[in-house]
Scaffold this motif. Structure first.
Motif, PDB file in Angstrom:
ATOM      1  N   SER A 281       1.025  14.583  -6.728  1.00 10.40           N
ATOM      2  CA  SER A 281       1.445  14.119  -8.050  1.00 10.40           C
ATOM      3  C   SER A 281       2.757  14.724  -8.519  1.00 10.40           C
ATOM      4  O   SER A 281       3.457  14.133  -9.334  1.00 10.40           O
ATOM      5  CB  SER A 281       0.350  14.421  -9.081  1.00 10.40           C
ATOM      6  OG  SER A 281       0.097  15.819  -9.124  1.00 10.40           O
ATOM      7  N   GLN A 381       6.448   9.714  -6.890  1.00 13.34           N
ATOM      8  CA  GLN A 381       5.699   8.684  -7.599  1.00 13.34           C
ATOM      9  C   GLN A 381       5.807   7.332  -6.893  1.00 13.34           C
ATOM     10  O   GLN A 381       4.811   6.600  -6.765  1.00 13.34           O
ATOM     11  CB  GLN A 381       6.208   8.568  -9.049  1.00 13.34           C
ATOM     12  CG  GLN A 381       5.947   9.804  -9.896  1.00 13.34           C
ATOM     13  CD  GLN A 381       4.460  10.073 -10.074  1.00 13.34           C
ATOM     14  OE1 GLN A 381       3.647   9.157 -10.144  1.00 13.34           O
ATOM     15  NE2 GLN A 381       4.101  11.347 -10.138  1.00 13.34           N
ATOM     16  N   TYR A 382       7.021   7.006  -6.422  1.00 16.59           N
ATOM     17  CA  TYR A 382       7.200   5.757  -5.683  1.00 16.59           C
ATOM     18  C   TYR A 382       6.326   5.747  -4.430  1.00 16.59           C
ATOM     19  O   TYR A 382       5.626   4.760  -4.150  1.00 16.59           O
ATOM     20  CB  TYR A 382       8.664   5.588  -5.290  1.00 16.59           C
ATOM     21  CG  TYR A 382       9.513   4.924  -6.361  1.00 16.59           C
ATOM     22  CD1 TYR A 382       9.160   3.689  -6.907  1.00 16.59           C
ATOM     23  CD2 TYR A 382      10.680   5.524  -6.819  1.00 16.59           C
ATOM     24  CE1 TYR A 382       9.932   3.089  -7.877  1.00 16.59           C
ATOM     25  CE2 TYR A 382      11.466   4.932  -7.796  1.00 16.59           C
ATOM     26  CZ  TYR A 382      11.086   3.716  -8.317  1.00 16.59           C
ATOM     27  OH  TYR A 382      11.854   3.124  -9.285  1.00 16.59           O
ATOM     28  N   GLN A 384       3.698   7.537  -3.759  1.00 19.38           N
ATOM     29  CA  GLN A 384       2.277   7.542  -4.090  1.00 19.38           C
ATOM     30  C   GLN A 384       1.806   6.143  -4.485  1.00 19.38           C
ATOM     31  O   GLN A 384       0.722   5.700  -4.062  1.00 19.38           O
ATOM     32  CB  GLN A 384       2.009   8.531  -5.217  1.00 19.38           C
ATOM     33  CG  GLN A 384       0.523   8.769  -5.494  1.00 19.38           C
ATOM     34  CD  GLN A 384       0.296   9.831  -6.553  1.00 19.38           C
ATOM     35  OE1 GLN A 384       1.218  10.185  -7.263  1.00 19.38           O
ATOM     36  NE2 GLN A 384      -0.915  10.318  -6.672  1.00 19.38           N
ATOM     37  N   GLN A 385       2.618   5.444  -5.275  1.00 19.85           N
ATOM     38  CA  GLN A 385       2.242   4.079  -5.651  1.00 19.85           C
ATOM     39  C   GLN A 385       2.267   3.147  -4.445  1.00 19.85           C
ATOM     40  O   GLN A 385       1.414   2.248  -4.320  1.00 19.85           O
ATOM     41  CB  GLN A 385       3.183   3.558  -6.741  1.00 19.85           C
ATOM     42  CG  GLN A 385       3.033   4.271  -8.081  1.00 19.85           C
ATOM     43  CD  GLN A 385       1.611   4.204  -8.619  1.00 19.85           C
ATOM     44  OE1 GLN A 385       0.942   3.159  -8.544  1.00 19.85           O
ATOM     45  NE2 GLN A 385       1.136   5.302  -9.170  1.00 19.85           N
ATOM     46  N   ASP A 386       3.228   3.358  -3.538  1.00 20.75           N
ATOM     47  CA  ASP A 386       3.246   2.555  -2.310  1.00 20.75           C
ATOM     48  C   ASP A 386       1.981   2.795  -1.491  1.00 20.75           C
ATOM     49  O   ASP A 386       1.412   1.843  -0.928  1.00 20.75           O
ATOM     50  CB  ASP A 386       4.479   2.907  -1.470  1.00 20.75           C
ATOM     51  CG  ASP A 386       5.751   2.307  -2.036  1.00 20.75           C
ATOM     52  OD1 ASP A 386       5.649   1.399  -2.886  1.00 20.75           O
ATOM     53  OD2 ASP A 386       6.841   2.757  -1.649  1.00 20.75           O
ATOM     54  N   TYR A 387       1.548   4.041  -1.435  1.00 23.65           N
ATOM     55  CA  TYR A 387       0.345   4.344  -0.667  1.00 23.65           C
ATOM     56  C   TYR A 387      -0.877   3.684  -1.298  1.00 23.65           C
ATOM     57  O   TYR A 387      -1.678   3.038  -0.605  1.00 23.65           O
ATOM     58  CB  TYR A 387       0.143   5.860  -0.587  1.00 23.65           C
ATOM     59  CG  TYR A 387      -1.141   6.235   0.131  1.00 23.65           C
ATOM     60  CD1 TYR A 387      -1.160   6.370   1.508  1.00 23.65           C
ATOM     61  CD2 TYR A 387      -2.325   6.441  -0.571  1.00 23.65           C
ATOM     62  CE1 TYR A 387      -2.338   6.689   2.176  1.00 23.65           C
ATOM     63  CE2 TYR A 387      -3.498   6.754   0.077  1.00 23.65           C
ATOM     64  CZ  TYR A 387      -3.498   6.887   1.455  1.00 23.65           C
ATOM     65  OH  TYR A 387      -4.663   7.198   2.106  1.00 23.65           O
ATOM     66  N   LEU A 388      -1.033   3.842  -2.607  1.00 26.05           N
ATOM     67  CA  LEU A 388      -2.201   3.263  -3.278  1.00 26.05           C
ATOM     68  C   LEU A 388      -2.189   1.743  -3.192  1.00 26.05           C
ATOM     69  O   LEU A 388      -3.231   1.111  -2.970  1.00 26.05           O
ATOM     70  CB  LEU A 388      -2.221   3.720  -4.741  1.00 26.05           C
ATOM     71  CG  LEU A 388      -2.426   5.226  -4.979  1.00 26.05           C
ATOM     72  CD1 LEU A 388      -2.291   5.559  -6.456  1.00 26.05           C
ATOM     73  CD2 LEU A 388      -3.776   5.677  -4.450  1.00 26.05           C
ATOM     74  N   SER A 389      -1.013   1.149  -3.365  1.00 29.76           N
ATOM     75  CA  SER A 389      -0.914  -0.300  -3.280  1.00 29.76           C
ATOM     76  C   SER A 389      -1.246  -0.788  -1.874  1.00 29.76           C
ATOM     77  O   SER A 389      -1.985  -1.768  -1.704  1.00 29.76           O
ATOM     78  CB  SER A 389       0.497  -0.745  -3.670  1.00 29.76           C
ATOM     79  OG  SER A 389       0.669  -2.127  -3.459  1.00 29.76           O
TER      80      SER A 389
END
Length: 468
Positions: A281, A381-382, A384-389
């Motif tokens: 995070s 953050q980018y 992490q969001q790519d991973y979750l998406s």
């Protein structure tokens, strides 16, 4: 391959000397010679002791050949790249120079000898002088501290260069994996289209289907060839980039030998939990890009302190001795020891201006440190969001791929009985292919985000290097 040539010579010699040789063994030798140029296939129809011996030799040879293949593990590729990359070697040499400068700065506390020679009234005067600083209002301490911070900044620059090269290796490696997966998908779709084409040719000959339906599948075959060519070009380009980064021979690697995206992403999805996501995070305090600029800011702070100290007088103990002839020594005196108070304002009282400039640089570097930390947090953050998406898309695309395959098979059966058109079957087959491509892209996105997050948060371990 040399090992197989030696092996075959040994086996032929063994068979010639052995009275128990049989036609079965000769047939087995012929099968081995024929398949040794590609993959080694050994089929034993009779359990003879010669057959077991040949199988053992084949296993040893194959083990040797496989061991010589270059590794495609991303951690090992990163270790190879940073070991020999000029940017890392340059940063390492610069750090060594900075540490030598830090050791040299501590010599300012030592006496400073000097020799001065001048011409006065046709006489050559030579004088030896030794200065020992006693009190400089903290200028020497600040200068030593500045050199130490510069050395630490140079050390952080080594890690920063390693991170930069590692990111490039990760991008190239993910590109290789994605291209290899697309090649496999194109080959599988091509096999499906070939089966359709053969079926449609028979139907056209039997005048069951119109020739335009055969033209439709021929156009799809051409599109498949274009997709496969593009994937092969991407595979070669990323492999060449990876080879240039690692300086290792990877030209023998083929797409079929690359692990599938599903094989690579499944362990990641199983091991990443809530605690791992929380650790991604925020940027760590020891991130090299942040450390480098923060150390530079600390060095600038010490430089400003040194410039401020130069505005004060300095106390020195000096010793001077005349090395000229006796007459000059009598005129100028022999040896003297003095306690001196030295003060230098600089040209046009430049010390004050230099101190102000140094203070401004400190403010600039402090703001640059905050900006670097913010940039790292944004990148985290980018990623992490790519991973979750990507993780959420993968589960949905797996289900969609399974569903579209069932629809395609159903449309094939319905086409045979006249309930679906040939265009419906072709569109269903294309949808299976498109879902496979989307799944491969989502898996490559997850791989890239995962390894970048591991790298940026300091959780990636490089073989023979330890943690970055």
């Amino acid at each position: 391959m040399p090992c197989f040539n030696d092996f075959f010579g040994f086996c032929e010699e063994l068979s010639a000397k052995n009275p128990l040789q049989s036609p079965t063994n000769h047939a087995m030798m012929a099968t081995i010679k024929q398949s040794a140029s590609g993959s080694v296939v050994l089929r034993l129809k009779q359990a003879t002791w010669q057959g077991y011996g040949l199988l053992l030799c084949i296993s040893l040879c194959c083990t040797t050949v496989v061991a010589q293949r270059p590794s495609m593990t991303v951690e090992q590729l990163i270790a190879q790249a940073i070991r020999s990359h000029p940017a890392v070697l340059s940063a390492d040499a610069d750090a060594e120079a900075s540490h030598l400068d830090a050791k040299t700065a501590r010599l300012q506390w030592w006496p400073t000898p000097s020799v001065q020679t001048s011409l006065v009234e046709d006489q050559v005067l030579t004088r030896l002088r030794v200065d020992q600083p006693l009190w400089t209002h903290g200028r020497i301490q600040a200068s030593i501290a500045q050199s130490d911070w510069i050395a630490q900044s140079a050390d952080a620059n080594i890690a920063l260069q390693q991170y930069t090269i590692a990111n490039q290796v990760i991008d190239a490696w993910v590109g290789v994996v994605l291209a290899a997966e697309k090649i496999r998908i194109a080959e599988q779709h091509r096999a499906q289209l070939t089966r359709y084409q053969q079926m449609m040719e028979r139907r056209v000959v039997a005048e069951i289907s119109a020739r335009v339906e055969l033209a439709l599948i021929e156009s799809r075959v051409l599109q498949n060839q274009v997709n496969q060519a593009a994937a092969q070009a991407a595979f070669r380009a990323n492999l060449a980039r990876l080879q240039e980064l690692t300086q290792s021979n990877l030209t023998q690697m083929v797409a079929a030998e690359m692990p599938s995206s599903t094989t690579l992403t499944t362990p990641i999805l199983q091991t990443v939990d809530r605690h791992t996501l929380e650790s991604w995070s925020s940027a760590p305090a020891n991130h090299p890009s942040v450390q480098k600029i923060s150390h530079q800011a600390a060095a600038a702070t010490e430089l400003a302190r040194a410039k401020q100290a130069e505005q004060w007088p300095a106390l020195h103990l000096s010793y001077s001795k005349n090395l000229s002839n006796q007459q000059s020594s009598e005129q100028l005196g022999g040896s003297t020891v003095a306690l001196e108070l030295q003060y230098t304002t600089g040209a046009g009282f430049a010390n004050w201006r230099q101190h102000q400039a140094a203070q401004a640089r400190v403010t600039a570097l402090q703001q640059a440190t905050l900006a670097a930390r913010r940039d790292v947090n944004i990148q985290l953050q980018y990623d992490q969001q790519d991973y979750l998406s990507a993780a959420s898309r993968i589960s949905g695309l797996h289900a969609a791929a399974s569903g579209t395959e069932h629809v395609r098979d159903s449309y094939e059966r319905q086409f045979i009985v006249g309930r679906k058109s040939w265009l419906d079957v072709m569109n269903a087959a294309r949808e299976v292919e498109q879902n496979a491509y989307q799944l491969a892209e989502a898996q490559s996105l997850l791989l890239g985000a995962y390894y970048r997050l591991q790298l940026q948060t300091g959780q990636m371990v490089w073989p023979a290097q330890g943690t970055p």
